[in-house]
Design a protein around this motif. Structure first.
Motif, mmCIF file in Angstrom:
data_model
loop_
_atom_site.group_PDB
_atom_site.id
_atom_site.type_symbol
_atom_site.label_atom_id
_atom_site.label_comp_id
_atom_site.label_asym_id
_atom_site.label_seq_id
_atom_site.Cartn_x
_atom_site.Cartn_y
_atom_site.Cartn_z
ATOM 1 N N ALA C 270 -54.047 67.799 13.274
ATOM 2 C CA ALA C 270 -52.860 67.186 12.674
ATOM 3 C C ALA C 270 -51.725 67.159 13.693
ATOM 4 C CB ALA C 270 -52.445 67.967 11.435
ATOM 5 N N LEU C 271 -51.638 68.233 14.467
ATOM 6 C CA LEU C 271 -50.586 68.327 15.483
ATOM 7 C C LEU C 271 -50.762 67.220 16.522
ATOM 8 C CD1 LEU C 271 -48.404 70.570 15.715
ATOM 9 C CD2 LEU C 271 -49.677 71.384 17.695
ATOM 10 N N LEU C 272 -52.010 67.052 16.980
ATOM 11 C CA LEU C 272 -52.294 66.011 17.969
ATOM 12 C C LEU C 272 -51.934 64.635 17.409
ATOM 13 C CD1 LEU C 272 -55.746 67.055 19.479
ATOM 14 C CD2 LEU C 272 -53.480 67.337 20.440
ATOM 15 N N ALA C 273 -52.372 64.392 16.166
ATOM 16 C CA ALA C 273 -52.085 63.097 15.546
ATOM 17 C C ALA C 273 -50.586 62.905 15.418
ATOM 18 C CB ALA C 273 -52.758 63.015 14.174
ATOM 19 N N GLY C 274 -49.884 63.990 15.072
ATOM 20 C CA GLY C 274 -48.441 63.915 14.923
ATOM 21 C C GLY C 274 -47.771 63.524 16.231
ATOM 22 N N LEU C 294 -48.150 47.656 22.666
ATOM 23 C CA LEU C 294 -49.329 47.086 22.041
ATOM 24 C C LEU C 294 -50.593 47.777 22.542
ATOM 25 C CD1 LEU C 294 -49.960 43.572 21.092
ATOM 26 C CD2 LEU C 294 -51.505 44.427 22.835
ATOM 27 N N ALA C 295 -50.650 47.966 23.847
ATOM 28 C CA ALA C 295 -51.821 48.617 24.435
ATOM 29 C C ALA C 295 -51.988 50.023 23.875
ATOM 30 C CB ALA C 295 -51.699 48.655 25.954
ATOM 31 N N GLY C 296 -50.879 50.722 23.717
ATOM 32 C CA GLY C 296 -50.938 52.086 23.198
ATOM 33 C C GLY C 296 -51.451 52.123 21.773
ATOM 34 N N ILE C 297 -50.893 51.237 20.953
ATOM 35 C CA ILE C 297 -51.321 51.192 19.560
ATOM 36 C C ILE C 297 -52.794 50.781 19.487
ATOM 37 C CG2 ILE C 297 -51.001 50.004 17.367
ATOM 38 C CD1 ILE C 297 -48.050 49.964 17.910
ATOM 39 N N PHE C 298 -53.128 49.827 20.316
ATOM 40 C CA PHE C 298 -54.510 49.382 20.383
ATOM 41 C C PHE C 298 -55.422 50.563 20.698
ATOM 42 C CE2 PHE C 298 -58.178 47.883 22.715
ATOM 43 C CZ PHE C 298 -58.617 46.841 21.929
ATOM 44 N N TRP C 299 -54.999 51.319 21.682
ATOM 45 C CA TRP C 299 -55.774 52.481 22.118
ATOM 46 C C TRP C 299 -55.981 53.462 20.968
ATOM 47 C CZ3 TRP C 299 -58.660 53.940 26.057
ATOM 48 C CH2 TRP C 299 -58.917 55.293 26.228
ATOM 49 N N LEU C 300 -54.881 53.742 20.263
ATOM 50 C CA LEU C 300 -54.927 54.703 19.161
ATOM 51 C C LEU C 300 -55.872 54.209 18.077
ATOM 52 C CD1 LEU C 300 -53.418 57.341 18.581
ATOM 53 C CD2 LEU C 300 -51.946 56.033 17.070
ATOM 54 N N ILE C 301 -55.714 52.937 17.714
ATOM 55 C CA ILE C 301 -56.529 52.396 16.641
ATOM 56 C C ILE C 301 -57.970 52.269 17.086
ATOM 57 C CG2 ILE C 301 -56.923 50.320 15.269
ATOM 58 C CD1 ILE C 301 -53.959 50.095 14.930
ATOM 59 N N THR C 356 -66.849 58.393 5.088
ATOM 60 C CA THR C 356 -66.010 57.537 4.249
ATOM 61 C C THR C 356 -64.741 58.276 3.835
ATOM 62 O OG1 THR C 356 -68.068 56.659 3.388
ATOM 63 C CG2 THR C 356 -66.068 56.033 2.243
ATOM 64 N N LEU C 357 -64.932 59.527 3.448
ATOM 65 C CA LEU C 357 -63.774 60.340 3.049
ATOM 66 C C LEU C 357 -62.790 60.465 4.203
ATOM 67 C CD1 LEU C 357 -62.953 62.067 0.544
ATOM 68 C CD2 LEU C 357 -63.710 64.037 1.872
ATOM 69 N N ARG C 358 -63.333 60.667 5.406
ATOM 70 C CA ARG C 358 -62.454 60.839 6.566
ATOM 71 C C ARG C 358 -61.654 59.571 6.832
ATOM 72 N NH1 ARG C 358 -65.498 64.841 10.018
ATOM 73 N NH2 ARG C 358 -65.028 66.715 8.816
ATOM 74 N N VAL C 359 -62.335 58.429 6.756
ATOM 75 C CA VAL C 359 -61.632 57.165 6.988
ATOM 76 C C VAL C 359 -60.520 56.999 5.951
ATOM 77 C CG1 VAL C 359 -61.854 54.655 6.963
ATOM 78 C CG2 VAL C 359 -63.568 56.040 8.119
ATOM 79 N N ALA C 360 -60.874 57.276 4.690
ATOM 80 C CA ALA C 360 -59.880 57.127 3.626
ATOM 81 C C ALA C 360 -58.701 58.061 3.865
ATOM 82 C CB ALA C 360 -60.528 57.416 2.277
ATOM 83 N N LEU C 361 -59.003 59.320 4.209
ATOM 84 C CA LEU C 361 -57.939 60.297 4.475
ATOM 85 C C LEU C 361 -57.092 59.844 5.645
ATOM 86 C CD1 LEU C 361 -59.565 63.803 3.979
ATOM 87 C CD2 LEU C 361 -57.751 62.722 2.642
ATOM 88 N N GLY C 362 -57.749 59.274 6.669
ATOM 89 C CA GLY C 362 -57.025 58.791 7.844
ATOM 90 C C GLY C 362 -56.015 57.723 7.454
ATOM 91 N N GLY C 382 -54.109 44.406 7.998
ATOM 92 C CA GLY C 382 -54.985 44.461 9.155
ATOM 93 C C GLY C 382 -55.549 45.852 9.354
ATOM 94 N N THR C 383 -54.693 46.853 9.202
ATOM 95 C CA THR C 383 -55.135 48.232 9.374
ATOM 96 C C THR C 383 -56.154 48.618 8.296
ATOM 97 O OG1 THR C 383 -52.899 48.657 10.118
ATOM 98 C CG2 THR C 383 -54.317 50.554 9.824
ATOM 99 N N LEU C 384 -55.869 48.190 7.061
ATOM 100 C CA LEU C 384 -56.797 48.508 5.975
ATOM 101 C C LEU C 384 -58.153 47.841 6.210
ATOM 102 C CD1 LEU C 384 -54.452 48.315 2.862
ATOM 103 C CD2 LEU C 384 -55.315 50.337 4.062
ATOM 104 N N LEU C 385 -58.089 46.601 6.665
ATOM 105 C CA LEU C 385 -59.324 45.881 6.979
ATOM 106 C C LEU C 385 -60.117 46.642 8.042
ATOM 107 C CD1 LEU C 385 -60.865 43.281 6.368
ATOM 108 C CD2 LEU C 385 -59.669 42.228 8.284
ATOM 109 N N LEU C 386 -59.372 47.113 9.017
ATOM 110 C CA LEU C 386 -60.014 47.855 10.099
ATOM 111 C C LEU C 386 -60.671 49.124 9.558
ATOM 112 C CD1 LEU C 386 -60.241 47.347 13.088
ATOM 113 C CD2 LEU C 386 -58.455 49.042 13.421
ATOM 114 N N ALA C 387 -59.988 49.774 8.598
ATOM 115 C CA ALA C 387 -60.552 50.982 7.996
ATOM 116 C C ALA C 387 -61.858 50.655 7.275
ATOM 117 C CB ALA C 387 -59.550 51.607 7.032
#
Lengths: 129, 296, 486
Positions: C270-274, C294-301, C356-362, C382-387
Motif C-alpha cells: 500500500a505504501l509503494l502504491a501510495g 503520460l508515459a508515467g501513467i502508462f507505465w503504472l497502468i 479477479t478479487l485483486r483486480v476489483a480491489l485495485g 477506460g480504466t474500468l475497461l482495462l480492469a
C-alpha cells in the motif's frame, strides 16, 4: 548370538537368505552355536544389516524346516536340541562342497597344477591350528 | 464398508495395465504392465532416462497417460479418494515443494490432513538427523531436503510407500538409515514399498522384488531371490550368433572371449540344454552384472 | 574469430525469450520514434523522440540481456575459463557499440547533434545496468525515473535535449551512472548470493535461482516465492485446521502471487502504491499534458493491468509445466481436498477467484486517485475497461495452464498469439491514454476514425477473451483431476 556375527554381502550372486542359511548351518555344525542358543530376532538382524525382514524370516523358516532351529514360544528362535554338533564327517564335508567347487574352478582357470594348490591348502589348514 | 470386509485377494497396492506415455512424440513408456504385491519391497531399476520417474508418476496418477490404466490401493490412480490418499506416502525425485515454509511449519501444515500422523516419529527423526526446525526448506541442502521429505512420507504411517530415487542425494549414513527404516516398516507394519534407483546395492539389501525398466519397457519383474537363483550368464564359444535359446533374456558378443555371453533363465527348474555344449560355461550372476548385461 | 565469439556471448547471455523480447522492445521503440516524427504536431521537438525512445529500448536491453554478462563472467570465473575477463570485455564492448556508438553515429548522420545523442545513450545504458542490479522490488521504480527527472528538471534548472548545456549535463550523469555501474559490477562478481537476504538480492542474481545457469527467464524469477518469509499471512500452526479453509490452504501451496499476504506485506505494498500515486498526482498537477506524465501513467497502468495476468500465468506455468514435480504433485496426493469436483472448484477459487478479487480491489483502491486525477482527464471508463481486460486476460491465461495446454511444447504458436494479444493491448492502450490525458487538443490531433476503430478493437478483444476463457474452462473441467502435470 549376536546379529553382527552374520556377514551379509548384498552384491553377491548368492541370495541373502542363502547366505544366512549357509552361515548358520556351518556355525551349528561346527558347534559355535550349541543347541538351545537363542538366535537374534528377525527385527534385530534386519535392522542391523538394513535388510528386508522377510529375507531373514525366510532363512529361519528354512532352517526350522530342516530341524536345525526351533521356535520357542514367546522368546523367538533357538538352535534345536536335536541339532547335534558332531554329525558325521561326510555331512560336514558336504557343507564345504560348494566352496571346493569354486576353488577347483578358479585353479583350473589359472592353470595351476593340482599338487601345488593342494600343498598350499594344506599349509593354510595347518596354520589355522 | 462392504468392500473393506471382503477379502482382497487380487487387490495389489499398485497395479498397472498397458501404460504408454509419449513426450513430444517420443515414447517414454511402452505398454508397461506392473504389479506391486502386498507387503513387497519392490526396487525399480533402470538406467537414467529409462522412464522410471514417468512410470512412478503415472502409477500415482500425477500425469495422464496415453494408454492403459493404473490402480492405487484398489482405486483408479486418476480418481483417488481421501481414504487412499491418507494411506499413501510419496517422495518425488526432487522434493522442492513449499520452499518458503520452515520445517516445523511444513509439518504443521501437513499434519492436519492425515488422521494417522505420527508426530512423535517426526520429532525423533528431526532430532536424530539434526535438522533445525526453524530453517526455511529452501535453505536446506538437497540431501537435507530429501530427508525431510522422507520423514514426511513415513510420518503418514503409509500402507503404500512410493519413493522416486530416494537415496540419490543422501550420504552413506543417511542412506543406510533410510534402508533400515524401509526394511523395518515393510516387515512390521506390512507397508508395501516401491522405490526406484540406479544404485543396485541399495536395492539388493532391502528389496524383496525387483523390476527392470529399459527404454520404456519392463524387461523383468520377479522376486529378487528367484532372480538371483534362476538367472545366470551363459558363455558360448564361436563367432557366429548362436540360435535363440529358450529362456534367453539378452545376449551380446564378447570379443575378448571370442564368443557370446547370454543371460539365461531357468525353465521348470532346469538350465537350457545349450549349457552342456562343449566349451559352454554357466556362471552365477550378481544383480549388478545382470543389470549391466541387460541394459547395455 | 574472437569478435565472433564475443558477439555470440553478448547475444546468448540471456535466455531466448528475453532476447527476442529485447529485440521486440528496441524495434517497438524505433517504430514509435518514426511514428512520432511523422505525426507529431511539434516538428522541432519531435526529432528528439527517436533518440529518447531508442534509449528506453536500449535501457531495457541492458537491463535484461546486457546486465547478465556479469552472470556469465561469474560462471566463467568459477569454471576457471581462460581469458574470461578479456572475453567479457569483448562482449561488453560489442553491446556498447551496438547500443550506443552505432545508433548515435546513424542519428548524427541524420542531422541530430552527435555528442548529445551519445551522452544520452550512455546514460540510458547506465540506467539499464543499474536497473538489472537493483533488487526486484526496487527495480520497478526505474520506470518513474524519466517522470521524476522531468518534474525535478525544470525546478533544478536542468537543460533538456537540444539545449546548449545538455551534452555536458548528460555526460556528467552518464559518468556518474557508469562509475556506479562499474562499482556494482565488481561487487556482483565477488558476492555470494546465498548470503544475501531476498530483498537485497539484485534482480540479475535472482534470474538464476531455479534452473541455474543462464536458463531462467526473468518472469520466472519474478514469480518465485520470496524466502524472506514476511509476506505469508498464516504461519501454519500446530492444530491449525487446514480442512476448514481449503482454498486458503491451497493458496499457501501455490505461493505468490496467490498466497495470502501478511499484514506487513500488505502495508508495504500500500505504501509503494501510495508513493506512486503521489508522484503521479504531482506530475499530473504540474504538467498534466506532458508526454512524460503520460508515459508515467502508462507505465503504472501497464504494470498493474498487464503484469498481474502475466505473473499469475508465469507462476502457474512454472508449477504445472516445470520439470519438477513439487507442489502440484503433492497437491494431487493430499487428502482432505474433497472429491475431484470439489478440488476443482477450490482450485478455481484460489486462482481465478483471487486474481479477479485483486483486480476489483485495485480498481476500488485506485478510485480516489482516479477521481483526484480527473482534473488531468484520466478516463474512468477506460480504466474500468482495462480492469475488465486484465481480469479476463488473467482468467484465460490461468485456465490455459490449468487445462494442461501450456505444458505442450508443440503448441509454441500459442505464444505468438499471446504475444500478439499483448502487443494489441498496448496498441489499444496508447491512443486511449492520449485521449484520456491529452484532452481536447490531443483528440483534435488524432484522426476521426480512431475512436470508433478503438471501440471496435476493445470490443473484439473482450469477445475473444471471453471465448478463450470459456473454451479452456471447459477443457479444464474435462481433465481427470485438477492437479495433473505434464
Amino acid at each position: 548370538m549376536d546379529a553382527s556375527l552374520l556377514t551379509i554381502t548384498p552384491g553377491a550372486a548368492e541370495p541373502i537368505y542363502r547366505q544366512i542359511v549357509e552361515q548358520l548351518r556351518r556355525m551349528i555344525a561346527g558347534g559355535q552355536l550349541p543347541p538351545g542358543e537363542l538366535l537374534p530376532s528377525v527385527r534385530e538382524v534386519a535392522g542391523f544389516h538394513a535388510i528386508n525382514p522377510m529375507t531373514v524370516s525366510r532363512a529361519y523358516s528354512l532352517l526350522e524346516g530342516e530341524g536345525l532351529l526351533e521356535r520357542l514360544r514367546g522368546t523367538g528362535m533357538a538352535v534345536a536340541q536335536r541339532a547335534r554338533r558332531a554329525r558325521s564327517e561326510a555331512e560336514r564335508m558336504s557343507l564345504l562342497e560348494p566352496r571346493l567347487h569354486d576353488l577347483a574352478r578358479a585353479a583350473r582357470e589359472l592353470e595351476l597344477p593340482a599338487g601345488r594348490v593342494l600343498r598350499r591348502l594344506g599349509e593354510l589348514l595347518e596354520d589355522g591350528e | 464398508m462392504n468392500a473393506m470386509l471382503k477379502p482382497q485377494i487380487d487387490n495389489a497396492p499398485l497395479q498397472a495395465r498397458g501404460i504408454s506415455k509419449r513426450y513430444d512424440g517420443r515414447p517414454v513408456l511402452d505398454a508397461v504392465d506392473f504389479t506391486l504385491p502386498e507387503g513387497a519391497v519392490l526396487g525399480l531399476i533402470g538406467r537414467n532416462g529409462a522412464g522410471k520417474s514417468t512410470l512412478i508418476r503415472a502409477l500415482m496418477g500425477l500425469i495422464e497417460v496415453d494408454a492403459g490404466s493404473a490402480t492405487v490401493l484398489g482405486e483408479p490412480a486418476l480418481a483417488m479418494g481421501d481414504r487412499v490418499k491418507e494411506q499413501l506416502g510419496y517422495v518425488p525425485q526432487q522434493p522442492d515443494a513449499l520452499g518458503w515454509l520452515r520445517i516445523d511449519e511444513m509439518f504443521a501444515l501437513l499434519s492436519g490432513f492425515y488422521p494417522r500422523w505420527d508426530q512423535a516419529f517426526v520429532d525423533s527423526q528431526l532430532e536424530r538427523a539434526r535438522l533445525p526446525r526453524d530453517r526455511a526448506l529452501a535453505k536446506l541442502s538437497p540431501g537435507e531436503r530429501q530427508q525431510v521429505a522422507l520423514i514426511r512420507a513415513l510420518a503418514v504411517r503409509p500402507r503404500l510407500l512410493v519413493l522416486d530415487e530416494p537415496a540419490a542425494a543422501l550420504d552413506p549414513v543417511a542412506r543406510r538409515e533410510l534402508l533400515r527404516e524401509i526394511a523395518l516398516r515393510a516387515g512390521e507394519s506390512g507397508t508395501s514399498v516401491l522405490f526406484s534407483t540406479h544404485i543396485v546395492s541399495d536395492l539388493e539389501r532391502v528389496a524383496s522384488h525387483v523390476a527392470f525398466l529399459h527404454e520404456g519397457r519392463l524387461l523383468l519383474q520377479a522376486p529378487l531371490d528367484d532372480l538371483k537363483e534362476r538367472c545366470a550368464r551363459l558363455w558360448l564359444p564361436g563367432t557366429a550368433s548362436p540360435p535363440r535359446i529358450a529362456g534367453e533374456i539378452s545376449r551380446r558378443p564378447q570379443q575378448a572371449f571370442g564368443g557370446w555371453s547370454l543371460v539365461v533363465q531357468q525353465r521348470d527348474g532346469r538350465w537350457p540344454v545349450e549349457a552342456q555344449q562343449p566349451g559352454a560355461r554357466l556362471e552365477a550372476l550378481g544383480l549388478e552384472d545382470l543389470f549391466v548385461e541387460i541394459a547395455e | 574469430m574472437k569478435a565472433l565469439a564475443s558477439l555470440r556471448g553478448a547475444w546468448l547471455c540471456a535466455d531466448r525469450n528475453t532476447r527476442w523480447l529485447g529485440v521486440a522492445f528496441v524495434g517497438l521503440a524505433a517504430f514509435g520514434g518514426v511514428a512520432v516524427e511523422l505525426f507529431s504536431p511539434h516538428r522541432h521537438r519531435a526529432i528528439y523522440a527517436m533518440p529518447i525512445l531508442l534509449g528506453l529500448g536500449f535501457a531495457f536491453w541492458w537491463a535484461f540481456v546486457g546486465g547478465r554478462l556479469v552472470l556469465l563472467q561469474r560462471d566463467l570465473r568459477e569454471s576457471r575459463f581462460p581469458g574470461a575477463s578479456r572475453f567479457i570485455a569483448g562482449c561488453f564492448g560489442l553491446t556498447l557499440l551496438a547500443t550506443v556508438l552505432l545508433p548515435a553515429a546513424i542519428l548524427g548522420l541524420g542531422g541530430l547533434p552527435f555528442l548529445q545523442v551519445l551522452a544520452l545513450l550512455v546514460l540510458c545504458a547506465g540506467v539499464g545496468l543499474l536497473w538489472a542490479w537493483l533488487p526486484l522490488a526496487a527495480s520497478m521504480w526505474i520506470g518513474f525515473l524519466p517522470l521524476v527527472a522531468n518534474n525535478l528538471g525544470p525546478a533544478l534548472g536542468w537543460p533538456s535535449m537540444g539545449d546548449a548545456g545538455f551534452t555536458r549535463f548528460a555526460a556528467l550523469w552518464a559518468a556518474l551512472f557508469a562509475l556506479t555501474a562499474i562499482g556494482c559490477w565488481r561487487w556482483l562478481l565477488g558476492i555470494d548470493p546465498a548470503r544475501l537476504k531476498t530483498w537485497q538480492t539484485p534482480m540479475v542474481l535472482r534470474l538464476r535461482c531455479r534452473g541455474g545457469g543462464l536458463s531462467g527467464g526473468w518472469l520466472h524469477a519474478a514469480s518465485l516465492p520470496d524466502h524472506g518469509q514476511t509476506w505469508i499471512a498464516v504461519r501454519p500452526q500446530a492444530n491449525f485446521d487446514q480442512r476448514a479453509k481449503p482454498a486458503r490452504m491451497l493458496r499457501v501451496w501455490l505461493g505468490p502471487p496467490f498466497a495470502p499476504l501478511s499484514r506487513q506485506t500488505r502495508l508495504r505494498q500500500a505504501l509503494l502504491a501510495g508513493v506512486a500515486a503521489v508522484i503521479m498526482a504531482i506530475a499530473a498537477f504540474y504538467q498534466p499534458t506532458h508526454s512524460l506524465t503520460l508515459a508515467g501513467i502508462f507505465w503504472l497502468i501497464f504494470f498493474g493491468a498487464v503484469m498481474v495476468p502475466v505473473m499469475s500465468y508465469a507462476r502457474l506455468h512454472l508449477l504445472y509445466a516445470g520439470k519438477r514435480d513439487s507442489e502440484i504433485g503433492e497437491l494431487a496426493l493430499l487428502p482432505g481436498l474433497g472429491h475431484t469436483e470439489q478440488a476443482r472448484r477450490t482450485l478455481l477459487r484460489a486462482t481465478l477467484g483471487i486474481s479477479t478479487l485483486r483486480v476489483a480491489l485495485g480498481v476500488v483502491a485506485a478510485l480516489p486517485a482516479l477521481l483526484l486525477l480527473h482534473a488531468a482527464r484520466v478516463s474512468l471508463p477506460g480504466t474500468l475497461l482495462l480492469a475488465v481486460i486484465s481480469g479476463l486476460g488473467s482468467a484465460a491465461g490461468m485456465l490455459y495452464v490449468l487445462s494442461g495446454h501450456s505444458a505442450d511444447r508443440r503448441r509454441w504458436w500459442h505464444y505468438l498469439v499471446g504475444a500478439g494479444g499483448l502487443i494489441g493491448v498496448m496498441a489499444l492502450l496508447t491512443p486511449l491514454m492520449v485521449y484520456a490525458i491529452g484532452g481536447s487538443r490531443a483528440q483534435d490531433a488524432l484522426p476521426g476514425w480512431m475512436l470508433p476503430a478503438l471501440a471496435a478493437g476493445w470490443a473484439l478483444l473482450v469477445v475473444l477473451l471471453i471465448a478463450t476463457t470459456r473454451r479452456y474452462l471447459r477443457l479444464f473441467r474435462q481433465r481427470p483431476h485438477p492437479f495433473l502435470q505434464r
